[in-house]
Design a protein around this motif. Structure first.
Motif, PDB file in Angstrom:
ATOM      1  N   THR A 104       5.272   3.142 -10.592  1.00 39.19           N
ATOM      2  CA  THR A 104       3.826   3.295 -10.454  1.00 39.19           C
ATOM      3  C   THR A 104       3.445   3.139  -8.986  1.00 39.19           C
ATOM      4  OG1 THR A 104       3.384   2.429 -12.676  1.00 39.19           O
ATOM      5  CG2 THR A 104       1.566   2.355 -11.098  1.00 39.19           C
ATOM      6  N   GLU A 105       2.744   4.110  -8.446  1.00 41.68           N
ATOM      7  CA  GLU A 105       2.333   4.050  -7.049  1.00 41.68           C
ATOM      8  C   GLU A 105       1.200   3.040  -6.882  1.00 41.68           C
ATOM      9  OE1 GLU A 105       2.541   4.864  -3.055  1.00 41.68           O
ATOM     10  OE2 GLU A 105       3.850   5.682  -4.629  1.00 41.68           O
ATOM     11  N   PRO A 106       1.417   1.968  -6.127  1.00 36.80           N
ATOM     12  CA  PRO A 106       0.354   0.970  -6.010  1.00 36.80           C
ATOM     13  C   PRO A 106      -0.734   1.415  -5.043  1.00 36.80           C
ATOM     14  CG  PRO A 106       2.215   0.327  -4.663  1.00 36.80           C
ATOM     15  CD  PRO A 106       2.639   1.583  -5.390  1.00 36.80           C
ATOM     16  N   VAL A 107      -1.914   0.850  -5.219  1.00 40.39           N
ATOM     17  CA  VAL A 107      -3.008   0.998  -4.264  1.00 40.39           C
ATOM     18  C   VAL A 107      -2.971  -0.237  -3.372  1.00 40.39           C
ATOM     19  CG1 VAL A 107      -5.493   1.238  -3.961  1.00 40.39           C
ATOM     20  CG2 VAL A 107      -4.364   2.292  -5.944  1.00 40.39           C
ATOM     21  N   HIS A 108      -2.795  -0.035  -2.078  1.00 40.45           N
ATOM     22  CA  HIS A 108      -2.725  -1.158  -1.144  1.00 40.45           C
ATOM     23  C   HIS A 108      -4.130  -1.443  -0.623  1.00 40.45           C
ATOM     24  CE1 HIS A 108       1.646  -1.435  -1.077  1.00 40.45           C
ATOM     25  NE2 HIS A 108       1.669  -0.108  -1.088  1.00 40.45           N
ATOM     26  N   ILE A 109      -4.603  -2.651  -0.872  1.00 43.40           N
ATOM     27  CA  ILE A 109      -5.962  -3.028  -0.492  1.00 43.40           C
ATOM     28  C   ILE A 109      -5.927  -4.361   0.231  1.00 43.40           C
ATOM     29  CG2 ILE A 109      -7.182  -1.702  -2.256  1.00 43.40           C
ATOM     30  CD1 ILE A 109      -7.175  -4.087  -4.043  1.00 43.40           C
ATOM     31  N   GLY A 110      -7.035  -4.707   0.856  1.00 40.78           N
ATOM     32  CA  GLY A 110      -7.109  -5.939   1.612  1.00 40.78           C
ATOM     33  C   GLY A 110      -6.490  -5.793   2.989  1.00 40.78           C
ATOM     34  N   ASP A 111      -6.386  -6.935   3.688  1.00 44.67           N
ATOM     35  CA  ASP A 111      -5.945  -6.926   5.079  1.00 44.67           C
ATOM     36  C   ASP A 111      -5.264  -8.250   5.382  1.00 44.67           C
ATOM     37  OD1 ASP A 111      -5.809  -7.016   7.919  1.00 44.67           O
ATOM     38  OD2 ASP A 111      -7.518  -5.660   8.069  1.00 44.67           O
ATOM     39  N   PRO A 112      -4.087  -8.227   6.027  1.00 45.75           N
ATOM     40  CA  PRO A 112      -3.461  -9.497   6.399  1.00 45.75           C
ATOM     41  C   PRO A 112      -4.351 -10.372   7.275  1.00 45.75           C
ATOM     42  CG  PRO A 112      -1.913  -7.674   6.658  1.00 45.75           C
ATOM     43  CD  PRO A 112      -3.252  -7.062   6.381  1.00 45.75           C
ATOM     44  N   ALA A 113      -5.218  -9.739   8.078  1.00 43.88           N
ATOM     45  CA  ALA A 113      -6.092 -10.514   8.964  1.00 43.88           C
ATOM     46  C   ALA A 113      -7.067 -11.395   8.198  1.00 43.88           C
ATOM     47  CB  ALA A 113      -6.848  -9.578   9.902  1.00 43.88           C
ATOM     48  N   THR A 114      -7.394 -10.994   6.965  1.00 45.78           N
ATOM     49  CA  THR A 114      -8.284 -11.798   6.128  1.00 45.78           C
ATOM     50  C   THR A 114      -7.537 -12.440   4.956  1.00 45.78           C
ATOM     51  OG1 THR A 114      -8.910  -9.795   4.906  1.00 45.78           O
ATOM     52  CG2 THR A 114     -10.342 -10.474   6.731  1.00 45.78           C
ATOM     53  N   ALA A 115      -6.204 -12.474   5.065  1.00 47.53           N
ATOM     54  CA  ALA A 115      -5.342 -13.107   4.051  1.00 47.53           C
ATOM     55  C   ALA A 115      -5.581 -12.538   2.661  1.00 47.53           C
ATOM     56  CB  ALA A 115      -5.550 -14.625   4.038  1.00 47.53           C
ATOM     57  N   SER A 116      -5.837 -11.210   2.592  1.00 50.22           N
ATOM     58  CA  SER A 116      -6.198 -10.590   1.308  1.00 50.22           C
ATOM     59  C   SER A 116      -5.381  -9.341   0.993  1.00 50.22           C
ATOM     60  CB  SER A 116      -7.684 -10.223   1.301  1.00 50.22           C
ATOM     61  OG  SER A 116      -7.966  -9.278   2.328  1.00 50.22           O
ATOM     62  N   ALA A 117      -4.268  -9.117   1.678  1.00 55.42           N
ATOM     63  CA  ALA A 117      -3.463  -7.920   1.415  1.00 55.42           C
ATOM     64  C   ALA A 117      -2.773  -8.031   0.065  1.00 55.42           C
ATOM     65  CB  ALA A 117      -2.430  -7.731   2.526  1.00 55.42           C
ATOM     66  N   ARG A 118      -2.807  -6.943  -0.696  1.00 53.15           N
ATOM     67  CA  ARG A 118      -2.246  -6.979  -2.044  1.00 53.15           C
ATOM     68  C   ARG A 118      -1.963  -5.565  -2.526  1.00 53.15           C
ATOM     69  NH1 ARG A 118      -7.634  -7.948  -1.632  1.00 53.15           N
ATOM     70  NH2 ARG A 118      -9.061  -7.106  -3.193  1.00 53.15           N
ATOM     71  N   ALA A 119      -1.063  -5.465  -3.488  1.00 53.04           N
ATOM     72  CA  ALA A 119      -0.703  -4.183  -4.087  1.00 53.04           C
ATOM     73  C   ALA A 119      -1.232  -4.151  -5.514  1.00 53.04           C
ATOM     74  CB  ALA A 119       0.808  -3.993  -4.071  1.00 53.04           C
ATOM     75  N   LEU A 120      -2.040  -3.155  -5.816  1.00 51.22           N
ATOM     76  CA  LEU A 120      -2.714  -3.018  -7.104  1.00 51.22           C
ATOM     77  C   LEU A 120      -2.016  -1.934  -7.917  1.00 51.22           C
ATOM     78  CD1 LEU A 120      -5.234  -3.516  -8.961  1.00 51.22           C
ATOM     79  CD2 LEU A 120      -6.368  -1.739  -7.639  1.00 51.22           C
ATOM     80  N   TYR A 121      -1.440  -2.335  -9.063  1.00 51.13           N
ATOM     81  CA  TYR A 121      -0.773  -1.405  -9.969  1.00 51.13           C
ATOM     82  C   TYR A 121      -1.697  -1.153 -11.159  1.00 51.13           C
ATOM     83  CZ  TYR A 121       3.394  -2.604  -7.262  1.00 51.13           C
ATOM     84  OH  TYR A 121       4.286  -2.818  -6.241  1.00 51.13           O
ATOM     85  N   ARG A 122      -2.252   0.041 -11.229  1.00 56.56           N
ATOM     86  CA  ARG A 122      -3.179   0.394 -12.302  1.00 56.56           C
ATOM     87  C   ARG A 122      -2.408   1.073 -13.422  1.00 56.56           C
ATOM     88  NH1 ARG A 122      -7.830   3.423  -8.858  1.00 56.56           N
ATOM     89  NH2 ARG A 122      -5.976   4.619  -8.266  1.00 56.56           N
ATOM     90  N   TYR A 123      -2.380   0.460 -14.594  1.00 57.04           N
ATOM     91  CA  TYR A 123      -1.680   1.023 -15.747  1.00 57.04           C
ATOM     92  C   TYR A 123      -2.635   1.824 -16.631  1.00 57.04           C
ATOM     93  CZ  TYR A 123       2.286  -1.949 -14.399  1.00 57.04           C
ATOM     94  OH  TYR A 123       3.326  -2.543 -13.719  1.00 57.04           O
ATOM     95  N   VAL A 124      -3.626   1.171 -17.162  1.00 58.09           N
ATOM     96  CA  VAL A 124      -4.681   1.855 -17.922  1.00 58.09           C
ATOM     97  C   VAL A 124      -5.992   1.502 -17.247  1.00 58.09           C
ATOM     98  CG1 VAL A 124      -5.852   2.063 -20.148  1.00 58.09           C
ATOM     99  CG2 VAL A 124      -3.368   1.808 -20.069  1.00 58.09           C
TER     100      VAL A 124
END
Length: 272
Positions: free
Chosen positions: A142-162
């Protein structure tokens, strides 16, 4: 089978509640036990969350008296995410293998069971008025959506299934978010879902680590300290965000008026 019943609440209950009351209303602590299926039923959008730990047995998904049907999925749809070692979900006798953080959608009317020595399955079901086919979702493909920013300590990978795009569902949405190393926030800025209830299930936390989970109305928030494999109910009027003391992931699931993933109301940090 153990069933934990949670009634719907209003925003004023958060502002005046003790910590013990907050935990009893919104935190689900003991979903997972060897060779058992444990469930919690919330009147918020009538969602059911459950844990199934086969531990070398074959566990069937049992009916719940509060659901009121002979089979759990007679009028419901189901999302499954494996938060343990590889295992199998049997849907009408057909096995579907799930690795760590893989997902499975099961449509209305199916019989479901679980196997796998080290598997640990997290389940979410919601009312359904149509039947959609079974679908398996692999975190690796599943191709994740990369959101957030390391500068704000919020980087994360979002895996949308349904999620309202791709595989269809009636009301249910679910997926997995993995917080990047060095980041702590799972959602910031926070947001509201006025037309849906959301439940977060935290996973991958070390035994002595916690997530500080924020809930309540903007401008009147409270917090809970949440351990590994514990879930938090977020009614439609409540923000839901958290920061962890160690790396972690979480399973998010929603049910309500629609399956439009982008249907949300952002809340500025200054308004929290």
């Amino acid at each position: 089978m153990t069933v934990d019943l949670r009634y719907a609440t209003g925003p004023e209950t958060v502002e005046t509640a003790t910590t013990a009351q907050l935990r009893s209303r919104y935190l689900i602590e003991n979903l997972f036990a060897p060779a058992e299926v444990r469930a919690a039923y919330t009147h918020e959008d009538r969602m059911v969350v459950a844990g199934a730990v086969p531990a070398g047995t074959t566990l069937a998904l049992p009916p719940l008296d509060i659901v009121g049907t002979p089979g759990h999925l007679d009028r419901r749809e189901l999302g499954v995410v494996n938060i343990g070692e590889p295992g199998e979900v049997l849907v009408d006798g057909t096995p579907h293998k799930l690795g760590a953080l893989d997902g499975l959608y099961v449509g209305r009317g199916s019989d479901v069971a679980f196997t796998g020595d080290g598997a640990c399955f997290y389940l979410v079901s919601a009312p359904a008025d149509a039947t959609h086919p079974v679908a398996r979702f692999s975190r690796d493909t599943t191709e994740p959506v990369h959101i957030g920013d390391p500068a704000t300590a919020s980087a994360r990978a979002l895996y949308r299934y349904v999620w309202g795009g791709g595989h269809p569902s009636c009301r249910l949405q679910f997926g997995v978010t993995v917080v990047s190393d060095g980041s702590v926030w799972n959602t910031m800025p926070a947001h509201l879902h006025r037309r849906r209830t959301e439940v977060y299930l935290y996973t991958g936390l070390p035994h002595d680590a916690r997530v500080l989970h924020i809930l309540g109305r903007p401008g009147a928030t409270r917090h809970l300290f949440v351990a590994d494999r514990q879930a938090v109910i977020a009614p439609s009027w409540s923000v839901h965000a958290g920061a962890g003391t160690a790396p972690y992931a979480f399973v998010w699931a929603m049910a309500g008026e629609n399956t439009d993933y982008g249907d949300l109301d952002p809340v500025a940090v200054a308004d929290l």
